[in-house]
Design a protein around this motif. Structure first.
Motif, mmCIF file in Angstrom:
data_model
loop_
_atom_site.group_PDB
_atom_site.id
_atom_site.type_symbol
_atom_site.label_atom_id
_atom_site.label_comp_id
_atom_site.label_asym_id
_atom_site.label_seq_id
_atom_site.Cartn_x
_atom_site.Cartn_y
_atom_site.Cartn_z
ATOM 1 N N UNK A 5 0.840 -1.204 0.000
ATOM 2 C CA UNK A 5 0.000 0.000 0.000
ATOM 3 C C UNK A 5 0.872 1.249 0.000
ATOM 4 N N UNK A 6 1.980 1.214 0.746
ATOM 5 C CA UNK A 6 2.831 2.401 0.868
ATOM 6 C C UNK A 6 3.610 2.677 -0.422
ATOM 7 N N UNK A 7 3.616 1.732 -1.349
ATOM 8 C CA UNK A 7 4.244 1.949 -2.652
ATOM 9 C C UNK A 7 3.300 2.654 -3.617
ATOM 10 N N UNK A 8 2.017 2.604 -3.324
ATOM 11 C CA UNK A 8 0.998 3.222 -4.182
ATOM 12 C C UNK A 8 0.497 4.525 -3.593
ATOM 13 N N UNK A 9 0.305 4.536 -2.271
ATOM 14 C CA UNK A 9 -0.303 5.680 -1.600
ATOM 15 C C UNK A 9 0.711 6.386 -0.699
ATOM 16 N N UNK A 10 0.567 7.701 -0.601
ATOM 17 C CA UNK A 10 1.341 8.469 0.363
ATOM 18 C C UNK A 10 0.801 8.172 1.766
ATOM 19 N N UNK A 11 1.533 8.551 2.830
ATOM 20 C CA UNK A 11 1.023 8.311 4.190
ATOM 21 C C UNK A 11 -0.372 8.892 4.417
ATOM 22 N N UNK A 12 -0.620 10.105 3.925
ATOM 23 C CA UNK A 12 -1.942 10.707 4.093
ATOM 24 C C UNK A 12 -3.001 9.953 3.292
ATOM 25 N N UNK A 13 -2.619 9.495 2.113
ATOM 26 C CA UNK A 13 -3.570 8.746 1.288
ATOM 27 C C UNK A 13 -3.904 7.398 1.915
ATOM 28 N N UNK A 14 -2.913 6.763 2.557
ATOM 29 C CA UNK A 14 -3.181 5.510 3.264
ATOM 30 C C UNK A 14 -4.219 5.738 4.351
ATOM 31 N N UNK A 15 -4.060 6.812 5.117
ATOM 32 C CA UNK A 15 -5.041 7.130 6.163
ATOM 33 C C UNK A 15 -6.425 7.354 5.564
ATOM 34 N N UNK A 16 -6.465 7.973 4.398
ATOM 35 C CA UNK A 16 -7.739 8.179 3.732
ATOM 36 C C UNK A 16 -8.382 6.866 3.328
ATOM 37 N N UNK A 17 -7.618 5.997 2.688
ATOM 38 C CA UNK A 17 -8.141 4.707 2.235
ATOM 39 C C UNK A 17 -8.605 3.869 3.424
ATOM 40 N N UNK A 18 -7.892 3.963 4.535
ATOM 41 C CA UNK A 18 -8.219 3.152 5.708
ATOM 42 C C UNK A 18 -9.360 3.706 6.550
ATOM 43 N N UNK A 19 -9.906 4.852 6.199
ATOM 44 C CA UNK A 19 -11.031 5.357 6.985
ATOM 45 C C UNK A 19 -11.414 6.793 6.708
ATOM 46 N N UNK A 20 -10.434 7.641 6.439
ATOM 47 C CA UNK A 20 -10.740 9.043 6.222
ATOM 48 C C UNK A 20 -11.666 9.287 5.038
ATOM 49 N N UNK A 21 -11.477 8.545 3.964
ATOM 50 C CA UNK A 21 -12.349 8.708 2.798
ATOM 51 C C UNK A 21 -13.779 8.299 3.117
ATOM 52 N N UNK A 22 -13.926 7.247 3.914
ATOM 53 C CA UNK A 22 -15.271 6.803 4.304
ATOM 54 C C UNK A 22 -15.964 7.864 5.140
ATOM 55 N N UNK A 23 -15.232 8.450 6.083
ATOM 56 C CA UNK A 23 -15.802 9.540 6.887
ATOM 57 C C UNK A 23 -16.333 10.651 5.983
ATOM 58 N N UNK A 24 -15.507 11.048 5.039
ATOM 59 C CA UNK A 24 -15.857 12.182 4.184
ATOM 60 C C UNK A 24 -17.011 11.846 3.234
ATOM 61 N N UNK A 25 -16.956 10.682 2.613
ATOM 62 C CA UNK A 25 -17.939 10.330 1.590
ATOM 63 C C UNK A 25 -19.293 9.941 2.166
ATOM 64 N N UNK A 26 -19.268 9.212 3.290
ATOM 65 C CA UNK A 26 -20.528 8.711 3.852
ATOM 66 C C UNK A 26 -21.129 9.676 4.857
ATOM 67 N N UNK A 27 -20.339 10.091 5.848
ATOM 68 C CA UNK A 27 -20.905 10.875 6.939
ATOM 69 C C UNK A 27 -21.238 12.303 6.533
#
Length: 213
Positions: free
Chosen positions: A181-203
């Motif tokens: 995952x760290x080869x594809x995503x930056x540290x911030x992007x990893x956090x997004x994929x692991x939960x931050x994106x869900x918070x933003x998109x759903x909630x």
């Protein structure tokens, strides 16, 4: 079968739609009572464009399990759900795309990638074992990289596929994200994929107020 998931102070009622007793799947009137629905598009032959016109799905989350063929068959209906958040599970279930050269990989994923221009569609990075049973699913990395490049990492959501994953993996492997995952995503992007994106998109989307707890 109805499912309820408590998340960050909300109760999301989710209706799972698949094959019924008669061998056919249908969207019933009770759909409107749920904050989200899960659709297994391979099981649905009816014209969803016409059916969606009769159901108030605005603001709901629609989780889709579909092969590339089903995504193509119901593509118009998915486009019409622009008032919803549509989540495509398991990377669009490509399955037979491992070890393909880049050009062929793009063609194999074309039916999913065509949905990238729809802002209401996101992709679940889930069910990796289905394409590559051996953890850490290294052969799926090019697929995830291409989908991330096309949709953007902010529209990718990690999913363990628990408990189904336990039929294929141990508990630790099912819960862990691959090191690549760290080869594809930056540290911030990893956090997004692991939960931050869900918070933003759903909630951030409106939910039926009667479902709040």
């Amino acid at each position: 079968m109805g499912l309820g998931t408590e998340f960050e102070g909300w109760l999301f009622a989710d209706l799972l739609l698949g094959v019924g007793d008669e061998g056919e799947a249908s969207l019933g009137e009770d759909v409107e009572a749920f904050a989200g629905i899960s659709l297994y598009l391979d099981d649905i032959e009816e014209d969803l464009v016409e059916r969606f016109a009769d159901i108030a799905l605005e603001g709901r989350t629609v989780s889709i399990n579909a092969t590339p063929q089903s995504l193509a068959r119901h593509g118009t209906a998915i486009r019409l759900l622009d008032g919803c958040l549509v989540l495509v599970s398991h990377l669009g279930s490509p399955r037979r795309v491992v070890d393909l050269p880049p050009a062929e990989l793009h063609d194999a994923l074309a039916r999913l990638l065509r949905l990238a221009d729809l802002a209401h569609v996101a992709v679940k990075v889930s069910g990796l074992y289905d394409a590559d049973p051996e953890f850490p699913h290294e052969k799926v990395k090019p697929t995830v990289a291409l989908i991330s490049e096309t949709f953007g990492p902010s529209r990718l959501l990690w999913g363990s596929d628990f408990p189904v994953a336990l039929d294929h993996l141990g508990m630790r492997e099912a819960m862990e994200t691959p090191d690549w995952f760290t080869e594809i995503f930056s540290p911030d992007e990893v956090l997004g994929v692991l939960g931050g994106n869900l918070d933003r998109l759903v909630l951030s989307r409106p939910v039926n107020p009667t479902l709040r707890v």
